[in-house]
Design an enzyme around this catalytic site. Structure first.
Site, PDB file in Angstrom:
ATOM      1  N   SER A  15      -7.265  -1.000  10.555  1.00 38.02           N
ATOM      2  CA  SER A  15      -7.797  -2.144   9.825  1.00 38.02           C
ATOM      3  C   SER A  15      -9.195  -2.469  10.324  1.00 38.02           C
ATOM      4  O   SER A  15      -9.536  -2.210  11.493  1.00 38.02           O
ATOM      5  CB  SER A  15      -6.884  -3.357  10.029  1.00 38.02           C
ATOM      6  OG  SER A  15      -7.484  -4.542   9.548  1.00 38.02           O
ATOM      7  N   ILE A  18       0.836  -1.206   0.000  1.00 35.90           N
ATOM      8  CA  ILE A  18       0.000   0.000   0.000  1.00 35.90           C
ATOM      9  C   ILE A  18       0.866   1.250   0.000  1.00 35.90           C
ATOM     10  O   ILE A  18       0.599   2.210  -0.732  1.00 35.90           O
ATOM     11  CB  ILE A  18      -0.957  -0.006   1.199  1.00 35.90           C
ATOM     12  CG1 ILE A  18      -1.934  -1.184   1.104  1.00 35.90           C
ATOM     13  CG2 ILE A  18      -1.737   1.307   1.276  1.00 35.90           C
ATOM     14  CD1 ILE A  18      -2.764  -1.408   2.357  1.00 35.90           C
ATOM     15  N   TYR A  42      -3.536  -9.661  15.840  1.00 34.53           N
ATOM     16  CA  TYR A  42      -3.342  -8.579  14.872  1.00 34.53           C
ATOM     17  C   TYR A  42      -4.388  -7.489  15.076  1.00 34.53           C
ATOM     18  O   TYR A  42      -4.059  -6.301  15.197  1.00 34.53           O
ATOM     19  CB  TYR A  42      -3.423  -9.128  13.448  1.00 34.53           C
ATOM     20  CG  TYR A  42      -3.515  -8.040  12.406  1.00 34.53           C
ATOM     21  CD1 TYR A  42      -2.441  -7.192  12.182  1.00 34.53           C
ATOM     22  CD2 TYR A  42      -4.682  -7.844  11.662  1.00 34.53           C
ATOM     23  CE1 TYR A  42      -2.513  -6.168  11.242  1.00 34.53           C
ATOM     24  CE2 TYR A  42      -4.762  -6.826  10.723  1.00 34.53           C
ATOM     25  CZ  TYR A  42      -3.689  -5.991  10.513  1.00 34.53           C
ATOM     26  OH  TYR A  42      -3.765  -4.974   9.598  1.00 34.53           O
ATOM     27  N   LYS A  96      -3.816  -3.583  16.413  1.00 36.39           N
ATOM     28  CA  LYS A  96      -4.189  -2.409  15.623  1.00 36.39           C
ATOM     29  C   LYS A  96      -5.141  -1.509  16.412  1.00 36.39           C
ATOM     30  O   LYS A  96      -5.071  -0.269  16.312  1.00 36.39           O
ATOM     31  CB  LYS A  96      -4.828  -2.836  14.304  1.00 36.39           C
ATOM     32  CG  LYS A  96      -3.892  -3.546  13.344  1.00 36.39           C
ATOM     33  CD  LYS A  96      -2.729  -2.673  12.909  1.00 36.39           C
ATOM     34  CE  LYS A  96      -3.107  -1.646  11.873  1.00 36.39           C
ATOM     35  NZ  LYS A  96      -1.917  -0.916  11.349  1.00 36.39           N
TER      36      LYS A  96
END
Length: 320
Positions: free
Chosen positions: A113, A12, A138, A142
């Site tokens: 996310s 990205i 994860y 985040k």
């Protein structure tokens, strides 16, 4: 306009750098000594060495930028501690350094996310006011990164973005799916629903959020306007590749063992024990209505078109 981009060498980040340069930004990329720079080495950028896990390397770097785009993060790891070190503590270090050394900042954009919000319990897509309920290390890391950013919301102009799965040229996670389907099979996890977004649309959304005053202090989901089943995604890929792919049913109760085997073959692959915690849920869907109405976010690339462009890039670069 001067922009600092972390995670610039990644999938990205490299696309974001290209678009910022096209728009006339002066771009500086923060990279670690170990970063592979193949996607950005020929761009008109300045490279600075630093590490978000070491705040002392950041304090003199962050001075003088109009925008900071924090994209650096760990998406795959074999331990929860690694996620928290990079995604939570690394984010905290960076925004603390910015708060100390760059009080003239126009916007700090944190790329979080959908995993930080967690899956939806029903077919109703998540909105930004839903209480976060991440299900993986994860996702939880985040979310901790988001909390670190929000602690500075009164002193810095911040925006937090929560995209779903992103796909497009240079993406290695979706490549795994393409390769499987080219071999004639795909993993069938049951009737699951996903939001998606093509990388170019995400980049447009990131910049739009940075430049629009309405986005200051806000959290946004960014996704396209449809939801897709795993079977639909596989069908579009198989049509693009002109192959017939058959579903390989993976019951949810065997997923942990399946992930364990996947880690033995590739510790940094998409099939791992933490990611499987996400795969066991049915509705990974969100609604970008708030971003559409407040800042005019309008994704342009549909799944069929995006899959074709991604496949073409994989072929040209001999990844597929």
């Amino acid at each position: 306009m001067k922009a600092l981009v972390t995670g610039a060498s990644g999938f990205i980040g490299s696309h974001l750098c290209e678009e910022l340069i096209r728009r006339g930004y002066r771009v500086t990329c923060l990279s670690r000594q170990s970063s592979t720079l193949s996607w950005i080495e020929n761009l008109d950028i300045e490279l600075v060495k630093g590490d978000c896990t070491d705040i002392e390397t950041l304090r003199n770097i962050v001075i003088g930028f109009d925008y900071v785009f924090h994209l650096a993060g760990l998406t795959k790891a074999t331990s929860g501690d690694a996620f928290y070190c990079i995604n939570a503590k690394g984010t905290e270090n960076l925004i603390q350094a910015v708060a100390e050394k760059n009080t003239g900042l126009k916007r700090f954009v944190y790329l979080s996310s959908l995993a930080a919000a967690g899956p939806s319990a029903t077919k109703n897509p998540l909105c930004e006011d839903a209480p976060p309920s991440p299900v993986s290390d994860y996702g939880r890391s985040k979310l901790e990164g988001e909390k670190a950013v929000l602690r500075y919301a009164k002193t810095l102009p911040i925006t937090i973005l929560r995209p779903p799965a992103i796909y497009g040229p240079r993406d290695r996670d979706m490549l795994f799916v393409f390769k499987m389907i080219k071999k004639g099979v795909f993993f069938d996890l049951g009737k699951c629903y996903y939001s998606l977004l093509y990388v170019d649309d995400l980049v447009q959304g990131i910049i739009l959020c940075a430049e629009n005053t309405m986005a200051e202090g806000k959290i946004y989901f960014l996704c396209d306007t449809k939801f897709y089943t795993g079977e639909e995604i596989a069908m579009h890929i198989s049509e693009t590749l002109a192959v017939k792919a058959f579903p390989l049913r993976v019951p949810k109760f065997v997923m942990p063992f399946f992930a364990f085997i996947g880690e033995r073959f590739n510790k940094q692959g998409i099939i791992n024990r933490d990611r499987i915690k996400d795969f066991r849920h049915t509705y990974w869907i969100c609604d970008a209505k708030k971003a559409r109405e407040e800042i005019g976010f309008l994704p342009k690339v549909g799944l069929k078109e995006g899959i074709k462009w991604t496949a073409d890039w994989y072929r040209i670069h001999r990844w597929l």
